[in-house]
Design an enzyme around this catalytic site. Structure first.
Site, PDB file in Angstrom:
ATOM      1  N   PRO A 193      58.142  68.151 104.570  1.00 58.35           N
ATOM      2  CA  PRO A 193      57.623  68.928 105.778  1.00 58.35           C
ATOM      3  C   PRO A 193      56.200  69.466 105.623  1.00 58.35           C
ATOM      4  O   PRO A 193      55.603  69.769 104.735  1.00 58.35           O
ATOM      5  CB  PRO A 193      58.561  70.195 105.734  1.00 58.35           C
ATOM      6  CG  PRO A 193      59.113  70.013 104.372  1.00 58.35           C
ATOM      7  CD  PRO A 193      59.225  68.978 103.809  1.00 58.35           C
ATOM      8  N   ASN A 194      55.574  69.149 106.915  1.00 56.23           N
ATOM      9  CA  ASN A 194      54.195  69.753 107.319  1.00 56.23           C
ATOM     10  C   ASN A 194      53.264  68.624 106.590  1.00 56.23           C
ATOM     11  O   ASN A 194      52.110  69.044 106.931  1.00 56.23           O
ATOM     12  CB  ASN A 194      54.023  71.182 106.904  1.00 56.23           C
ATOM     13  CG  ASN A 194      54.873  71.996 107.578  1.00 56.23           C
ATOM     14  OD1 ASN A 194      55.134  72.047 108.914  1.00 56.23           O
ATOM     15  ND2 ASN A 194      55.695  72.801 107.032  1.00 56.23           N
ATOM     16  N   ARG A 247      46.495  72.045 109.126  1.00 56.05           N
ATOM     17  CA  ARG A 247      47.264  73.487 108.655  1.00 56.05           C
ATOM     18  C   ARG A 247      46.742  73.700 107.514  1.00 56.05           C
ATOM     19  O   ARG A 247      46.530  73.097 106.280  1.00 56.05           O
ATOM     20  CB  ARG A 247      48.560  73.049 108.442  1.00 56.05           C
ATOM     21  CG  ARG A 247      49.585  74.046 107.829  1.00 56.05           C
ATOM     22  CD  ARG A 247      51.189  73.478 107.692  1.00 56.05           C
ATOM     23  NE  ARG A 247      51.758  74.388 106.537  1.00 56.05           N
ATOM     24  CZ  ARG A 247      51.789  73.924 105.588  1.00 56.05           C
ATOM     25  NH1 ARG A 247      51.425  72.654 105.057  1.00 56.05           N
ATOM     26  NH2 ARG A 247      52.361  74.653 104.461  1.00 56.05           N
ATOM     27  N   TYR A 299      44.822  73.171 101.735  1.00 55.81           N
ATOM     28  CA  TYR A 299      45.030  71.641 101.783  1.00 55.81           C
ATOM     29  C   TYR A 299      43.965  70.933 102.052  1.00 55.81           C
ATOM     30  O   TYR A 299      44.071  69.605 101.993  1.00 55.81           O
ATOM     31  CB  TYR A 299      46.309  71.485 102.586  1.00 55.81           C
ATOM     32  CG  TYR A 299      47.550  72.193 102.206  1.00 55.81           C
ATOM     33  CD1 TYR A 299      48.205  71.947 101.345  1.00 55.81           C
ATOM     34  CD2 TYR A 299      47.829  73.006 103.092  1.00 55.81           C
ATOM     35  CE1 TYR A 299      49.290  72.575 100.874  1.00 55.81           C
ATOM     36  CE2 TYR A 299      49.127  73.804 102.697  1.00 55.81           C
ATOM     37  CZ  TYR A 299      49.788  73.700 101.514  1.00 55.81           C
ATOM     38  OH  TYR A 299      50.730  74.399 101.379  1.00 55.81           O
ATOM     39  N   ASN A 337      56.087  64.327  97.303  1.00 55.59           N
ATOM     40  CA  ASN A 337      55.702  65.649  97.668  1.00 55.59           C
ATOM     41  C   ASN A 337      56.799  66.235  98.500  1.00 55.59           C
ATOM     42  O   ASN A 337      56.653  66.136  99.716  1.00 55.59           O
ATOM     43  CB  ASN A 337      54.379  65.814  98.260  1.00 55.59           C
ATOM     44  CG  ASN A 337      53.753  67.094  98.537  1.00 55.59           C
ATOM     45  OD1 ASN A 337      54.377  68.057  98.690  1.00 55.59           O
ATOM     46  ND2 ASN A 337      52.598  67.312  98.821  1.00 55.59           N
ATOM     47  N   ALA A 348      57.873  72.542 101.059  1.00 53.30           N
ATOM     48  CA  ALA A 348      58.571  73.625 100.678  1.00 53.30           C
ATOM     49  C   ALA A 348      59.787  73.487 100.322  1.00 53.30           C
ATOM     50  O   ALA A 348      60.462  74.309  99.452  1.00 53.30           O
ATOM     51  CB  ALA A 348      58.784  74.414 101.981  1.00 53.30           C
ATOM     52  N   GLU A 386      56.353  64.065  90.917  1.00 51.91           N
ATOM     53  CA  GLU A 386      56.245  65.099  92.149  1.00 51.91           C
ATOM     54  C   GLU A 386      54.751  65.355  92.134  1.00 51.91           C
ATOM     55  O   GLU A 386      54.172  65.636  91.075  1.00 51.91           O
ATOM     56  CB  GLU A 386      57.091  66.411  91.588  1.00 51.91           C
ATOM     57  CG  GLU A 386      57.142  67.332  92.473  1.00 51.91           C
ATOM     58  CD  GLU A 386      57.774  68.381  92.312  1.00 51.91           C
ATOM     59  OE1 GLU A 386      59.228  68.451  92.563  1.00 51.91           O
ATOM     60  OE2 GLU A 386      57.277  69.703  92.000  1.00 51.91           O
ATOM     61  N   HIS A 399      51.752  67.841  94.359  1.00 56.82           N
ATOM     62  CA  HIS A 399      51.354  68.993  95.133  1.00 56.82           C
ATOM     63  C   HIS A 399      49.976  69.015  95.376  1.00 56.82           C
ATOM     64  O   HIS A 399      49.218  68.829  94.370  1.00 56.82           O
ATOM     65  CB  HIS A 399      51.888  70.105  94.600  1.00 56.82           C
ATOM     66  CG  HIS A 399      53.363  70.368  94.568  1.00 56.82           C
ATOM     67  ND1 HIS A 399      54.102  70.434  95.769  1.00 56.82           N
ATOM     68  CD2 HIS A 399      54.132  70.018  93.762  1.00 56.82           C
ATOM     69  CE1 HIS A 399      55.395  70.278  95.465  1.00 56.82           C
ATOM     70  NE2 HIS A 399      55.569  70.000  94.191  1.00 56.82           N
ATOM     71  N   ARG A 458      49.375  80.141  93.496  1.00 52.94           N
ATOM     72  CA  ARG A 458      49.633  80.737  94.912  1.00 52.94           C
ATOM     73  C   ARG A 458      50.649  81.898  94.732  1.00 52.94           C
ATOM     74  O   ARG A 458      50.942  82.202  93.690  1.00 52.94           O
ATOM     75  CB  ARG A 458      50.015  79.502  95.847  1.00 52.94           C
ATOM     76  CG  ARG A 458      48.706  78.552  95.854  1.00 52.94           C
ATOM     77  CD  ARG A 458      49.059  77.448  96.665  1.00 52.94           C
ATOM     78  NE  ARG A 458      49.115  77.901  98.130  1.00 52.94           N
ATOM     79  CZ  ARG A 458      50.005  77.307  99.023  1.00 52.94           C
ATOM     80  NH1 ARG A 458      50.196  76.090  98.875  1.00 52.94           N
ATOM     81  NH2 ARG A 458      50.064  77.730 100.139  1.00 52.94           N
TER      82      ARG A 458
END
Length: 151
Positions: free
Chosen positions: A10-11, A18, A23, A76, A79, A100, A102, A109
């Site tokens: 997502p996103n 965003r 990012y 990735n 969320a 994985e 990110h 964070r």
């Protein structure tokens, strides 16, 4: 030709739009171009795929099980990283090298971001390296496949 499947959750399609301070300003299309270029350098095919829907990601991972040209998955989960045991389980069913990735440093964070329920189903986790993390993941998968072929 051997293939790497790159799954973005997502996103990720909103890269460059965003939260650019987190990012970066490079777009999703730029990420895809970098992945395709790296795949060519490694002599691999890269299939890039993105969905904002958990079930669609699970379906894509289940389809990957049947792809005999697949040597690895870069994922990735966005969320979903922090709570999708369903994606974790789907990753466990794909018997190739899985990494994985990110873009941001999830360890520095919000506290909830430091927990990944999907990483234990993967061989490696890369975070905080920006878009280059994807390329590092592809190199790792390529090296792992080459090492396995030599055995």
């Amino acid at each position: 030709m051997n293939k790497i499947l790159v799954i973005n959750g997502p996103n990720l399609n909103f890269l460059g739009i965003r939260e650019t301070k987190v990012y970066g300003t490079e777009s999703y299309n730029t990420l895809i171009q970098k992945i395709q270029k790296k795949a060519g350098e490694l002599g691999l095919e890269a299939e890039c795929w993105q969905s904002n829907h958990e079930g669609a990601i699970i379906d894509k991972l289940q389809e990957a099980y049947y792809d005999k040209s697949l040597i690895g998955v870069v994922i990735n989960p966005g969320a979903y990283t922090h709570y999708s045991y369903a994606i974790h389980d789907a990753l466990k069913s794909v018997f190739v090298t899985k990494v994985e990735v990110h873009i941001s440093d999830i360890q520095s964070r919000e506290a909830f971001r430091s927990i990944s329920v999907t990483a234990p189903a993967c061989d490696l986790q890369i975070y905080g390296h920006g878009l280059d993390g994807y390329l590092e993941a592809m190199e790792y998968i390529g090296k792992t496949a080459a090492d396995a072929a030599r055995k």
